[in-house]
Design a protein around this motif. Sequence first.
Motif, PDB file in Angstrom:
ATOM      1  N   GLU A 105     -28.064 -20.535  23.738  1.00  0.00           N
ATOM      2  CA  GLU A 105     -27.769 -21.638  22.818  1.00  0.00           C
ATOM      3  C   GLU A 105     -29.007 -22.010  22.008  1.00  0.00           C
ATOM      4  N   GLY A 106     -30.169 -21.954  22.640  1.00  0.00           N
ATOM      5  CA  GLY A 106     -31.419 -22.227  21.930  1.00  0.00           C
ATOM      6  C   GLY A 106     -31.734 -21.153  20.907  1.00  0.00           C
ATOM      7  N   VAL A 107     -31.608 -19.890  21.306  1.00  0.00           N
ATOM      8  CA  VAL A 107     -31.892 -18.784  20.388  1.00  0.00           C
ATOM      9  C   VAL A 107     -30.920 -18.810  19.211  1.00  0.00           C
ATOM     10  N   ALA A 108     -29.692 -19.204  19.451  1.00  0.00           N
ATOM     11  CA  ALA A 108     -28.688 -19.265  18.378  1.00  0.00           C
ATOM     12  C   ALA A 108     -29.074 -20.256  17.287  1.00  0.00           C
ATOM     13  N   GLN A 109     -29.974 -21.180  17.592  1.00  0.00           N
ATOM     14  CA  GLN A 109     -30.455 -22.146  16.586  1.00  0.00           C
ATOM     15  C   GLN A 109     -31.492 -21.532  15.646  1.00  0.00           C
ATOM     16  N   CYS A 110     -32.002 -20.364  15.993  1.00  0.00           N
ATOM     17  CA  CYS A 110     -33.096 -19.729  15.226  1.00  0.00           C
ATOM     18  C   CYS A 110     -32.524 -18.919  14.066  1.00  0.00           C
ATOM     19  N   ARG A 111     -32.208 -19.581  12.993  1.00  0.00           N
ATOM     20  CA  ARG A 111     -31.551 -18.935  11.848  1.00  0.00           C
ATOM     21  C   ARG A 111     -32.475 -18.046  11.021  1.00  0.00           C
ATOM     22  N   ASN A 112     -33.791 -18.126  11.242  1.00  0.00           N
ATOM     23  CA  ASN A 112     -34.736 -17.272  10.519  1.00  0.00           C
ATOM     24  C   ASN A 112     -35.265 -16.136  11.387  1.00  0.00           C
ATOM     25  N   LEU A 113     -34.634 -15.929  12.534  1.00  0.00           N
ATOM     26  CA  LEU A 113     -35.074 -14.896  13.470  1.00  0.00           C
ATOM     27  C   LEU A 113     -34.937 -13.517  12.834  1.00  0.00           C
ATOM     28  N   SER A 114     -36.046 -12.791  12.721  1.00  0.00           N
ATOM     29  CA  SER A 114     -35.994 -11.445  12.150  1.00  0.00           C
ATOM     30  C   SER A 114     -36.383 -10.373  13.167  1.00  0.00           C
ATOM     31  N   SER A 115     -37.026 -10.779  14.259  1.00  0.00           N
ATOM     32  CA  SER A 115     -37.500  -9.817  15.249  1.00  0.00           C
ATOM     33  C   SER A 115     -37.219 -10.358  16.646  1.00  0.00           C
ATOM     34  N   PHE A 116     -36.526  -9.552  17.463  1.00  0.00           N
ATOM     35  CA  PHE A 116     -36.198  -9.940  18.835  1.00  0.00           C
ATOM     36  C   PHE A 116     -36.628  -8.813  19.753  1.00  0.00           C
ATOM     37  N   ALA A 117     -37.388  -9.143  20.786  1.00  0.00           N
ATOM     38  CA  ALA A 117     -37.858  -8.137  21.734  1.00  0.00           C
ATOM     39  C   ALA A 117     -37.634  -8.650  23.149  1.00  0.00           C
ATOM     40  N   PHE A 118     -37.282  -7.741  24.035  1.00  0.00           N
ATOM     41  CA  PHE A 118     -37.112  -8.145  25.424  1.00  0.00           C
ATOM     42  C   PHE A 118     -37.338  -6.962  26.345  1.00  0.00           C
ATOM     43  N   ASP A 119     -37.596  -7.279  27.600  1.00  0.00           N
ATOM     44  CA  ASP A 119     -37.747  -6.245  28.615  1.00  0.00           C
ATOM     45  C   ASP A 119     -37.053  -6.681  29.889  1.00  0.00           C
ATOM     46  N   ARG A 120     -36.491  -5.752  30.558  1.00  0.00           N
ATOM     47  CA  ARG A 120     -35.862  -5.919  31.869  1.00  0.00           C
ATOM     48  C   ARG A 120     -34.605  -6.750  31.893  1.00  0.00           C
ATOM     49  N   ASN A 121     -34.510  -7.852  31.212  1.00  0.00           N
ATOM     50  CA  ASN A 121     -33.368  -8.748  31.316  1.00  0.00           C
ATOM     51  C   ASN A 121     -32.303  -8.407  30.273  1.00  0.00           C
ATOM     52  N   TYR A 122     -31.775  -7.199  30.335  1.00  0.00           N
ATOM     53  CA  TYR A 122     -30.830  -6.725  29.320  1.00  0.00           C
ATOM     54  C   TYR A 122     -29.552  -7.545  29.301  1.00  0.00           C
ATOM     55  N   HIS A 123     -28.982  -7.766  30.458  1.00  0.00           N
ATOM     56  CA  HIS A 123     -27.713  -8.493  30.518  1.00  0.00           C
ATOM     57  C   HIS A 123     -27.907  -9.923  30.030  1.00  0.00           C
ATOM     58  N   PHE A 124     -29.064 -10.472  30.324  1.00  0.00           N
ATOM     59  CA  PHE A 124     -29.416 -11.807  29.891  1.00  0.00           C
ATOM     60  C   PHE A 124     -29.479 -11.878  28.364  1.00  0.00           C
ATOM     61  N   SER A 125     -29.836 -10.788  27.702  1.00  0.00           N
ATOM     62  CA  SER A 125     -29.995 -10.764  26.249  1.00  0.00           C
ATOM     63  C   SER A 125     -28.726 -10.358  25.507  1.00  0.00           C
ATOM     64  N   LYS A 126     -27.698  -9.922  26.224  1.00  0.00           N
ATOM     65  CA  LYS A 126     -26.462  -9.483  25.567  1.00  0.00           C
ATOM     66  C   LYS A 126     -25.861 -10.516  24.620  1.00  0.00           C
ATOM     67  N   PRO A 127     -25.775 -11.805  24.987  1.00  0.00           N
ATOM     68  CA  PRO A 127     -25.198 -12.762  24.036  1.00  0.00           C
ATOM     69  C   PRO A 127     -25.964 -12.835  22.717  1.00  0.00           C
ATOM     70  N   VAL A 128     -27.280 -12.695  22.771  1.00  0.00           N
ATOM     71  CA  VAL A 128     -28.078 -12.718  21.544  1.00  0.00           C
ATOM     72  C   VAL A 128     -27.725 -11.512  20.681  1.00  0.00           C
ATOM     73  N   LEU A 129     -27.608 -10.341  21.297  1.00  0.00           N
ATOM     74  CA  LEU A 129     -27.285  -9.122  20.561  1.00  0.00           C
ATOM     75  C   LEU A 129     -25.868  -9.159  20.008  1.00  0.00           C
ATOM     76  N   SER A 130     -25.003  -9.937  20.629  1.00  0.00           N
ATOM     77  CA  SER A 130     -23.605  -9.996  20.216  1.00  0.00           C
ATOM     78  C   SER A 130     -23.317 -11.092  19.191  1.00  0.00           C
ATOM     79  N   ASP A 131     -24.290 -11.908  18.889  1.00  0.00           N
ATOM     80  CA  ASP A 131     -24.088 -13.028  17.964  1.00  0.00           C
ATOM     81  C   ASP A 131     -24.155 -12.531  16.520  1.00  0.00           C
ATOM     82  N   SER A 132     -23.033 -12.540  15.827  1.00  0.00           N
ATOM     83  CA  SER A 132     -22.999 -12.027  14.452  1.00  0.00           C
ATOM     84  C   SER A 132     -23.675 -12.969  13.460  1.00  0.00           C
TER      85      SER A 132
END
Length: 187
Positions: A105-132
Amino acid sequence: NMSAHITPPPLPDEIIRSIFELAHRGDKNELIRLFPISQSVKEWAERIVYSKIVLRTGAQMLAVTKALNNELTFCRPARYVEHLWFLCHEVEVSEDSTFARYFYEGVAQCRNLSSFAFDRNYHFSKPVLSDSSLSFTHLSICSSVLTDDLSFLEQPLPCWRRLTHLHLLVGVERGFQRLYETILRIH
C-alpha cells in the motif's frame, strides 16, 4: 539617516537551494537536519533525501513503510520516490502477511517510481509487480539461491510492457551482495 538598519533583499530560492546542496555534500542526514529551517527548504531537501530509498534492515523497512502510508506527520516521501531498492537480505516476509500488504500500500503511493529492486522476497514483491498503475521502467531481481521460486516471472505482469531494463542476478552467494548493489548503481 545613516544609523537606520537596512535589510538586504531575500535571496532567491534557487540560490539558497544551491548553497544547501553544496553544504550537505551527499549526506542525507545533513539534509534532514535542514528540514526545520523553512517549508521551502524542507520541500526541496525531501526531494533529494527521498528520491532514492535503499532498505537494508527491517527497522528501515518499517519506518519507510509508515512514511509512505502517510503515518508520519513530519514527512510525506511517496511523491518523491523514484528508486526503491528492497535489499533486506535478512528480512523474511510472506506474501499473505499483514505487513506485506501494508508495504505494498505504501509503494503504491509512489507514482514517480521508475526503478524497483529486490532480493530474496519475491512473493512479497509480487503485488508491486502486478500493479498496473505503477510505471517503473527498471526492474532488478537478485536471487541468492538457485532454487528460489521465480515461476511468477513466467506470467505476463503489467509492469513488463513498460520495462526498458531488467536485471536478473541468480545464484549469488551472500558475499556478493555488494556486487548486486554496484550493478544497481551503474544502471
